[in-house]
Design a protein around this motif. Sequence first.
Motif, mmCIF file in Angstrom:
data_model
loop_
_atom_site.group_PDB
_atom_site.id
_atom_site.type_symbol
_atom_site.label_atom_id
_atom_site.label_comp_id
_atom_site.label_asym_id
_atom_site.label_seq_id
_atom_site.Cartn_x
_atom_site.Cartn_y
_atom_site.Cartn_z
ATOM 1 N N VAL A 124 4.761 -6.033 43.823
ATOM 2 C CA VAL A 124 5.780 -6.335 42.820
ATOM 3 C C VAL A 124 7.151 -6.270 43.476
ATOM 4 C CG1 VAL A 124 4.445 -5.559 40.833
ATOM 5 C CG2 VAL A 124 5.858 -3.911 42.079
ATOM 6 N N ALA A 125 8.078 -7.078 42.953
ATOM 7 C CA ALA A 125 9.456 -7.081 43.446
ATOM 8 C C ALA A 125 10.395 -7.292 42.271
ATOM 9 C CB ALA A 125 9.651 -8.176 44.489
ATOM 10 N N ASP A 126 11.549 -6.642 42.350
ATOM 11 C CA ASP A 126 12.548 -6.755 41.291
ATOM 12 C C ASP A 126 13.913 -6.492 41.910
ATOM 13 O OD1 ASP A 126 12.631 -6.784 38.069
ATOM 14 O OD2 ASP A 126 14.167 -5.397 38.799
ATOM 15 N N LEU A 127 14.968 -7.026 41.277
ATOM 16 C CA LEU A 127 16.314 -6.730 41.758
ATOM 17 C C LEU A 127 16.579 -5.222 41.759
ATOM 18 C CD1 LEU A 127 18.389 -9.562 40.026
ATOM 19 C CD2 LEU A 127 17.746 -9.385 42.444
ATOM 20 N N ASP A 128 15.944 -4.521 40.816
ATOM 21 C CA ASP A 128 16.017 -3.062 40.757
ATOM 22 C C ASP A 128 14.786 -2.517 41.488
ATOM 23 O OD1 ASP A 128 16.030 -0.381 40.134
ATOM 24 O OD2 ASP A 128 16.415 -0.654 37.999
ATOM 25 N N HIS A 129 14.963 -2.152 42.754
ATOM 26 C CA HIS A 129 13.803 -1.716 43.548
ATOM 27 C C HIS A 129 13.190 -0.431 42.994
ATOM 28 C CE1 HIS A 129 11.168 -1.611 47.015
ATOM 29 N NE2 HIS A 129 11.446 -0.320 47.152
ATOM 30 N N ALA A 130 14.015 0.419 42.395
ATOM 31 C CA ALA A 130 13.473 1.653 41.815
ATOM 32 C C ALA A 130 12.500 1.318 40.688
ATOM 33 C CB ALA A 130 14.609 2.535 41.306
ATOM 34 N N ARG A 131 12.828 0.323 39.897
ATOM 35 C CA ARG A 131 11.914 -0.088 38.836
ATOM 36 C C ARG A 131 10.622 -0.641 39.433
ATOM 37 N NH1 ARG A 131 13.796 -4.032 34.009
ATOM 38 N NH2 ARG A 131 14.575 -5.274 35.764
ATOM 39 N N ALA A 132 10.754 -1.420 40.505
ATOM 40 C CA ALA A 132 9.564 -1.956 41.163
ATOM 41 C C ALA A 132 8.673 -0.835 41.669
ATOM 42 C CB ALA A 132 9.968 -2.883 42.303
ATOM 43 N N GLN A 133 9.280 0.207 42.228
ATOM 44 C CA GLN A 133 8.490 1.323 42.746
ATOM 45 C C GLN A 133 7.789 2.063 41.610
ATOM 46 O OE1 GLN A 133 8.147 2.123 46.257
ATOM 47 N NE2 GLN A 133 6.391 3.013 45.180
ATOM 48 N N GLU A 134 8.478 2.225 40.483
ATOM 49 C CA GLU A 134 7.864 2.885 39.337
ATOM 50 C C GLU A 134 6.636 2.108 38.856
ATOM 51 O OE1 GLU A 134 10.709 3.410 36.257
ATOM 52 O OE2 GLU A 134 12.018 4.736 37.427
ATOM 53 N N VAL A 135 6.767 0.790 38.806
ATOM 54 C CA VAL A 135 5.640 -0.039 38.369
ATOM 55 C C VAL A 135 4.500 0.037 39.370
ATOM 56 C CG1 VAL A 135 4.890 -2.431 37.996
ATOM 57 C CG2 VAL A 135 7.034 -1.611 36.982
ATOM 58 N N ALA A 136 4.819 -0.093 40.654
ATOM 59 C CA ALA A 136 3.788 -0.069 41.693
ATOM 60 C C ALA A 136 3.006 1.235 41.674
ATOM 61 C CB ALA A 136 4.418 -0.286 43.060
ATOM 62 N N ASP A 137 3.679 2.334 41.389
ATOM 63 C CA ASP A 137 3.017 3.639 41.386
ATOM 64 C C ASP A 137 1.965 3.761 40.276
ATOM 65 O OD1 ASP A 137 4.527 4.453 43.530
ATOM 66 O OD2 ASP A 137 5.992 5.572 42.327
#
Length: 360
Positions: free
Chosen positions: A34-47
């Motif tokens: 997953v990738a998003d302009l908000d990398h923190a959000r992407a990391q939350e989703v990936a986790d």
Amino acid sequence: MGSTHGVGVVGLGVIFAQYRETLVGERDVAIVAVADLDHARAQEVADTIPGCRALSVAELMADPAVDTVLNLTIPAAHAEVALAALAAGKNVYGEKPLAATLAQAQQIMAAGGPAWVGGAPDTVLGAGIQTAREIVDSGRIGRPLAATATWVAPGHEAWHPNPDFYYREGGGPLMDMGPYYLTSLVHLLGPVVSVSGASSRSRDTRTIASGPRAGEEIPVEVDTYVTGTLRHAGGAISTVVFSFDSVATHASPIEVHGETGSIAVPDPNMFEGDVQVRMLGAPDWESVAASAGYRDAGRGIGLIDHVRTGAGRASGALALHVLEIMAELLRSARENTPITLTTTVQRPPLVPLTPASDWR
């Protein structure tokens, strides 16, 4: 298939939750990045997704585990992301519309090469629209002659805290809701060969009714009532209405009229719904049991359908054709003249009645 088809998602806004519900746990498809302009959000989703990694967009495009890029960015970024995916040799499946402009959409389709392009809406693959399609195909209502499609509302500023983009270029009721209705009409009656449109704008500003900006006036840059006629290649004529200027309607979302019967088609923004038929001489409408379509489906079934069957029922070619219908309806309204379309598409194959246990 032999191996799981890897999906990389770009854009993790509100609509992602619906795709996630469909794709996570599906046996042939897996969200691997997953990738998003908000990398923190992407990391939350990936986790929260087994085997998924948070990457930059460039890393996701280059990742060999990604077979298809699921493009859930805002419409203004659809073309940029789709073209990057195709340049990297990835398939791309995107939210509606295919691109913000017809020219951009044509560029995407020209860049496809060996990779495939698909796109929303895939609600038309559910039991609602597909059952109506099966009735048309069966000849039960005779030769289809006409259809109507109606979507009206008083305007999204009544509930949306930031409705500005609905009233800017690329917005408006047709571009917002048209893909659901027009894609359904192509499934039901086939491609469109020409359009004639008319439109109006009830006022030049709208007042936001909710949220922190309540009471703020925003400019209206697009027409907010769009109507028109579509001439289908098979001879049927559809009449369409899309409005941000209407309180409500009693009209069925879509109706199809044939020589010996009529069909009331349910909301094409939903996968299920009550399909009704009224035959010539019958005293009333009759509900029809589901006879085609994916049961209990959700957004993302179009991607699964393409991966599993190769049928491409939610294809880029169909999304391009629908975008041209919308763009040329608006141009026809501005220029007060009918317009012949330049694109066409094969009517997608009917989806056999498929219970959730067979597609999950």
